[in-house]
Write a protein that holds these residues in place. Structure first.
Motif, mmCIF file in Angstrom:
data_model
loop_
_atom_site.group_PDB
_atom_site.id
_atom_site.type_symbol
_atom_site.label_atom_id
_atom_site.label_comp_id
_atom_site.label_asym_id
_atom_site.label_seq_id
_atom_site.Cartn_x
_atom_site.Cartn_y
_atom_site.Cartn_z
ATOM 1 N N ALA A 64 2.029 7.246 1.600
ATOM 2 C CA ALA A 64 3.458 6.209 1.483
ATOM 3 C C ALA A 64 4.195 6.063 2.804
ATOM 4 O O ALA A 64 4.300 4.957 3.130
ATOM 5 N N ALA A 65 4.465 6.945 3.240
ATOM 6 C CA ALA A 65 5.353 7.076 4.449
ATOM 7 C C ALA A 65 4.487 6.427 5.834
ATOM 8 O O ALA A 65 5.040 5.796 6.328
ATOM 9 N N GLY A 68 7.562 13.197 2.306
ATOM 10 C CA GLY A 68 6.654 12.640 2.804
ATOM 11 C C GLY A 68 6.421 12.783 4.044
ATOM 12 O O GLY A 68 5.531 12.570 5.180
ATOM 13 N N VAL A 69 7.487 13.021 4.739
ATOM 14 C CA VAL A 69 7.916 13.238 6.445
ATOM 15 C C VAL A 69 9.138 14.407 6.448
ATOM 16 O O VAL A 69 9.488 14.795 5.394
ATOM 17 N N ALA A 70 9.025 14.900 7.501
ATOM 18 C CA ALA A 70 9.830 15.926 7.963
ATOM 19 C C ALA A 70 11.256 15.158 7.806
ATOM 20 O O ALA A 70 11.626 14.018 8.411
ATOM 21 N N LYS A 71 12.441 15.993 7.254
ATOM 22 C CA LYS A 71 13.663 15.336 7.056
ATOM 23 C C LYS A 71 14.320 15.178 8.381
ATOM 24 O O LYS A 71 14.240 16.142 9.338
ATOM 25 N N THR A 87 1.033 -1.099 -0.019
ATOM 26 C CA THR A 87 0.197 0.117 -0.103
ATOM 27 C C THR A 87 0.967 1.107 0.128
ATOM 28 O O THR A 87 0.606 2.145 -0.712
ATOM 29 N N GLY A 88 1.816 1.339 0.809
ATOM 30 C CA GLY A 88 3.060 2.439 0.901
ATOM 31 C C GLY A 88 3.618 2.456 -0.569
ATOM 32 O O GLY A 88 3.700 3.863 -1.053
ATOM 33 N N TYR A 89 3.852 1.453 -1.036
ATOM 34 C CA TYR A 89 4.531 1.525 -2.606
ATOM 35 C C TYR A 89 3.497 2.248 -3.732
ATOM 36 O O TYR A 89 3.880 2.786 -4.414
ATOM 37 N N ALA A 90 2.275 1.772 -3.559
ATOM 38 C CA ALA A 90 0.952 2.166 -4.323
ATOM 39 C C ALA A 90 1.071 3.589 -4.487
ATOM 40 O O ALA A 90 0.991 4.469 -5.321
ATOM 41 N N TYR A 91 0.828 4.087 -2.877
ATOM 42 C CA TYR A 91 0.968 5.567 -2.927
ATOM 43 C C TYR A 91 2.331 6.325 -3.267
ATOM 44 O O TYR A 91 2.090 7.453 -3.698
ATOM 45 N N ARG A 92 3.397 5.672 -2.878
ATOM 46 C CA ARG A 92 4.787 6.298 -3.491
ATOM 47 C C ARG A 92 4.897 6.370 -4.956
ATOM 48 O O ARG A 92 5.246 7.270 -5.380
ATOM 49 N N GLN A 151 -3.435 4.003 -7.474
ATOM 50 C CA GLN A 151 -4.224 5.136 -6.792
ATOM 51 C C GLN A 151 -3.278 6.301 -7.074
ATOM 52 O O GLN A 151 -2.126 6.415 -7.381
ATOM 53 N N SER A 152 -3.798 7.755 -6.537
ATOM 54 C CA SER A 152 -3.162 8.614 -6.783
ATOM 55 C C SER A 152 -1.870 8.767 -5.902
ATOM 56 O O SER A 152 -1.880 8.336 -4.890
ATOM 57 N N ARG A 153 -0.720 9.353 -6.456
ATOM 58 C CA ARG A 153 0.462 9.326 -5.750
ATOM 59 C C ARG A 153 0.210 10.361 -4.381
ATOM 60 O O ARG A 153 -0.447 11.453 -4.493
#
Length: 301
Positions: A133-134, A161-164, A116-121, A126-128
């Motif tokens: 994804a994170a 997708g997340v804070a560095k 599911t994470g890969y699909a979002y990434r 589905q839409s990116r």
């Protein structure tokens, strides 16, 4: 000579449009003519299509076999074929697969959480959405899924997708590296070399680079060879450096081919051999390595 140290990134797999999809299943015809059970013998490669074939079969009615004039249940094997002639159908299948993975992910299946994470990434099915994804990578990573740990580490490192957060990036790289993931071992070694998320340490970098190199990762063999040639984190050893360059060069790594050629030309760790040097320069140059191409035509005394 110029040195570059890159992080290993996950490969992107491109799915080619499939025109005909074939599977094989077996089903049990009951005494009432219903398909009471079915099993997939050869998957079509698309679980959603396999399930659709079984669902459709369950709605059919058959004439049961007779033994001494009485109906008796029996197993029958059939081949089922799906024809796809439009790209949107492939998109629909991806969407259906993503939906199925999401359902399994919601109830805690680590592999489905990763998918599911890969699909979002990737935006496949589905839409990116990098934040989603994170989120799903983190759920799978927390359950020990090594590829999820690898990917979320890269996302923390880049701030995607997340804070560095280089400390988090190094922590997840370490978890995957400790499970034996070669690219994560290489990445952790690179972080020690640069002091990203961990204290700078050439000796720790060498430890993890060696682990990745021993698994046959050409880029790790190249970098570890460089460390031995220069004595960074290890005792300087030209012979070991040349041997590592050779392993990576045999795998087609152009930079390793160039450095191995330099070893032969200058007698670093191997007997000086201009013919062998020119051969490796040529291999690297054929892959577009500019320094190797220049070395081929450089004047020599």
């Amino acid at each position: 000579r110029p040195r570059r140290l890159f992080l290993m990134l996950p490969a992107i797999i491109v799915i080619v449009i499939v025109l005909v999809i074939v599977g094989v299943l077996t089903f049990l015809i009951g005494v009432e003519g219903k398909a009471v059970e079915s099993r997939i013998l050869t998957s079509s490669g698309f679980p959603a299509l396999d399930e659709a074939a079984q669902t459709g079969l369950a709605k059919c009615r058959f004439r049961p076999g007779l033994v001494d004039g009485k109906p008796e249940q029996a197993w029958v094997k059939i081949q089922y074929v799906w024809s796809i002639d439009r790209y949107p159908t492939v998109q629909a299948m991806r969407a259906a697969e993503a939906s199925r993975n999401r359902e399994a992910a919601e109830i805690g299946d680590a592999e489905s959480q990763f998918l599911t994470g890969y699909a979002y990434r990737s935006g496949k099915g589905q839409s990116r959405d990098d934040a989603e994804a994170a989120r799903w990578y983190l759920k799978a990573a927390a359950q020990g899924h090594v590829l999820a740990q690898f990917n979320i580490g890269l996302m923390y490192l880049a701030g995607t997708g997340v804070a560095k957060n280089e400390t988090e990036a190094a922590a997840w790289a370490r978890k995957a590296a400790e499970q034996g993931h070669a690219n994560s071992q290489f990445n952790l070694a690179a972080m020690y070399t640069r002091g990203q998320g961990v204290g700078q340490s050439d000796s720790d970098a060498a430890v993890w680079m060696r682990k990745a190199a021993e698994q046959g990762l050409a880029t790790a063999q190249l970098q570890l060879g460089d460390m031995y040639e220069e004595g960074r984190g290890v005792v300087q050893d030209g012979g070991h450096a040349a041997a590592l360059y050779g392993k990576a060069a045999e795998q087609g790594n152009a930079s390793a081919q160039y450095y191995l050629a330099q070893c032969y030309e200058n007698g670093i760790g191997v007997a000086q051999d201009l013919k062998a040097a020119l051969g490796w320069y040529a291999k690297a140059a054929a892959q577009g390595h500019r320094a190797a191409a220049a070395a081929l035509v450089a004047p020599r005394s």
